[in-house]
Design a protein around this motif. Structure first.
Motif, PDB file in Angstrom:
ATOM      1  N   ASP A 243       0.835  -1.201   0.000  1.00  0.00           N
ATOM      2  CA  ASP A 243       0.000   0.000   0.000  1.00  0.00           C
ATOM      3  C   ASP A 243       0.871   1.254   0.000  1.00  0.00           C
ATOM      4  O   ASP A 243       2.097   1.181   0.172  1.00  0.00           O
ATOM      5  N   ALA A 244       0.219   2.407  -0.202  1.00  0.00           N
ATOM      6  CA  ALA A 244       0.953   3.675  -0.349  1.00  0.00           C
ATOM      7  C   ALA A 244       1.679   4.061   0.940  1.00  0.00           C
ATOM      8  O   ALA A 244       2.743   4.683   0.900  1.00  0.00           O
ATOM      9  N   LYS A 245       1.117   3.654   2.083  1.00  0.00           N
ATOM     10  CA  LYS A 245       1.750   3.986   3.373  1.00  0.00           C
ATOM     11  C   LYS A 245       3.085   3.253   3.493  1.00  0.00           C
ATOM     12  O   LYS A 245       4.092   3.824   3.904  1.00  0.00           O
ATOM     13  N   ILE A 246       3.080   1.967   3.096  1.00  0.00           N
ATOM     14  CA  ILE A 246       4.316   1.164   3.137  1.00  0.00           C
ATOM     15  C   ILE A 246       5.320   1.728   2.123  1.00  0.00           C
ATOM     16  O   ILE A 246       6.499   1.910   2.431  1.00  0.00           O
ATOM     17  N   ALA A 247       4.809   2.039   0.902  1.00  0.00           N
ATOM     18  CA  ALA A 247       5.698   2.544  -0.156  1.00  0.00           C
ATOM     19  C   ALA A 247       6.345   3.873   0.245  1.00  0.00           C
ATOM     20  O   ALA A 247       7.523   4.109  -0.032  1.00  0.00           O
TER      21      ALA A 247
END
Ligand code: FDP
Length: 340
Positions: free
Chosen positions: A264-268
Motif C-alpha cells: 500500500d501507499a503507506k508502506i511505499a
C-alpha cells in the motif's frame, strides 16, 4: 483409532523416505521448544512475561518480553541439537552460528519466534512460524547469503498457534498435517491428517483500516466482496481479522478463507516492499497453504518462486482458497499490463 504422536508421525515420514533422521530430530527439538514457549505464554501476567522488553528488534519494532524469551528458547534448544548449521530469526539482524562446543548439522532454521505479538497483552492467540532449508554443501560457516534460497527449496515448514489449544501445523511437502498438544501427557498428537483448504470461500481477512492506501486492483477486489449479493460476485462475504497471522491462517486451514496483507501507499512512502517477512512468515505459510491445496502469491507472482534478496525482506502476501487468490492476483496482473 489409536492416537498418533508427533514422534510416531516423524518415524512414519522417515520410513516413507520423506525426511532423514536429522530433519526428524530438528522438528522434535523445535516442537519441544514450542512447548516451553506455550508454557510461558499460558502463564500470562502470573509469569511476569507481559509487556515490552524495552528494546527494539532489527526492524525497529518494540520487542515484547515474550518475543525475547521465545527467541532465546528456540536458539538454546536448537544450538545443542547437532542438526543445524545456523539459524536466523526475526529478532536478530544476522544468522546465529552454532557454538563450537556443539556438533553441527546440514540444516538452516529460520523462525519468527512469536508472531502477532501485539496480541499478547490482550490474551489473543499468537504463534511461532518456522522454515527449514538445506545448508549448501560446501559451506562451513553459513552467512545470510546462504539462507537466500527461494521458498520452493524448503524442506519443512510449520507454525504453532498458542490459542485455547496449542496446535502445531507441519509440512514436509507431502501434505499439511495438524497436531494438538495434549497438555496432560505433554506431547503433540496428530489431530488432522492432510488438511484441505476449500477452493471457494465467502470469508476474507484484511486490515480494512488501510483501505485508502491500497492499490487500485486491491480496492476493486475488496470493493466487489463488500458489494455482496448486489455486486458482481453475487454473494455476501464475511470478514475476520485477528491481526495474528498464525491465527488467521489457521482459520483458513480449518474452514477456508483468504488472507491479504497487500502493498500500500503507506508502506511505499516509507520505502517498504510489504509488511510481512518473506523468509520466516510468507515462505513457510505459502508452503503450508499450497500443500493444503490453497494458493499463495505476492499479488503478482507465486510467493515460493520469489528469489530472496535479503534475510529480512518483506513482501505483500495473498493466501488461502485457490479461486479467490487467483482472482485477486489476476486483477493486479491485468492492472499492471494495462499500465504497460
Ligand atoms: P505483529 O506485527 O503483531 O507481529 O507479523 C506481523 C503481524 O503481526 C502479523 O502476525 C499480523 O497478521 C499483522 O502483523 C497484523 O498487522 P496489523 O497491525 O496491520 O493489523
Amino acid at each position: 483409532m489409536k492416537p498418533v504422536s508427533l514422534i510416531q508421525f516423524l518415524i512414519e515420514e522417515r520410513r516413507a523416505g520423506h525426511i532423514n533422521a536429522e530433519l526428524s530430530l530438528l522438528i522434535e527439538v523445535v516442537a519441544r521448544a514450542c512447548k516451553r514457549i506455550a508454557v510461558a505464554v499460558n502463564k500470562g501476567a502470573l509469569g511476569g512475561v507481559l509487556g515490552n522488553a524495552g528494546t527494539d528488534n532489527v526492524q525497529g519494532e518494540a520487542q515484547k518480553k515474550l518475543d525475547v524469551i521465545s527467541n532465546e528458547i528456540l536458539l538454546e534448544a536448537n544450538a545443542w541439537g547437532g542438526h543445524l548449521a545456523a539459524c536466523a530469526s526475526e529478532e536478530m539482524e544476522d544468522p546465529q552460528p552454532i557454538p563450537d562446543m556443539y556438533p553441527k548439522g546440514q540444516h538452516l532454521l529460520l523462525f519468527d519466534p512469536l508472531d502477532g505479538s501485539s496480541n499478547i497483552d490482550v490474551n489473543v492467540s499468537v504463534g511461532t512460524i518456522f522454515s527449514v532449508l538445506r545448508c549448501p554443501d560446501d559451506v562451513v560457516e553459513p552467512k545470510a547469503e546462504h539462507f537466500l534460497q527461494p521458498g520452493t527449496t524448503q524442506l519443512a515448514a510449520g507454525y504453532v498457534v498458542y490459542g485455547p489449544a496449542t496446535v502445531l501445523v507441519l509440512t514436509f511437502g507431502h501434505g499439511t498435517h495438524e497436531f494438538t498438544l495434549d497438555r496432560e501427557v505433554g506431547s503433540f498428537v496428530l489431530s488432522r491428517r492432510d488438511l484441505r483448504i476449500p477452493e471457494q470461500t465467502a470469508e476474507f481477512a484484511i486490515n480494512m483500516s488501510n483501505q485508502r492506501h491500497w492499490e487500485a486492483p486491491m480496492q476493486r477486489y475488496v470493493g466487489e466482496l463488500l458489494a455482496g449479493k448486489d455486486g458482481p460476485r453475487g454473494k455476501d462475504f464475511n470478514m475476520r481479522w485477528v491481526a495474528s497471522m498464525v491465527a488467521d491462517v489457521h482459520r483458513i486451514l480449518t474452514r477456508g478463507g483468504v488472507f491479504f496483507y497487500p502493498m500500500d501507499a503507506k508502506i511505499a512512502a516509507k520505502g517498504g516492499t510489504g509488511k510481512l517477512r518473506l523468509m520466516y512468515e510468507a515462505n513457510p505459510m505459502a508452503f503450508i497453504v499450497e500443500q493444503a491445496g490453497g494458493a499463495a502469491t505476492t499479488g503478482r507472482a507465486r510467493i515460493l518462486d520469489v528469489q530472496p534478496a535479503a534475510l529480512h525482506q518483506r513482501v505483500p502476501v495473498f493466501l488461502g482458497s485457490r479461486q479467490e487468490i487467483e482472482l485477486a492476483t489476476r486483477y493486479h496482473v491485468e492492472a499492471d499490463e494495462a499500465q504497460g
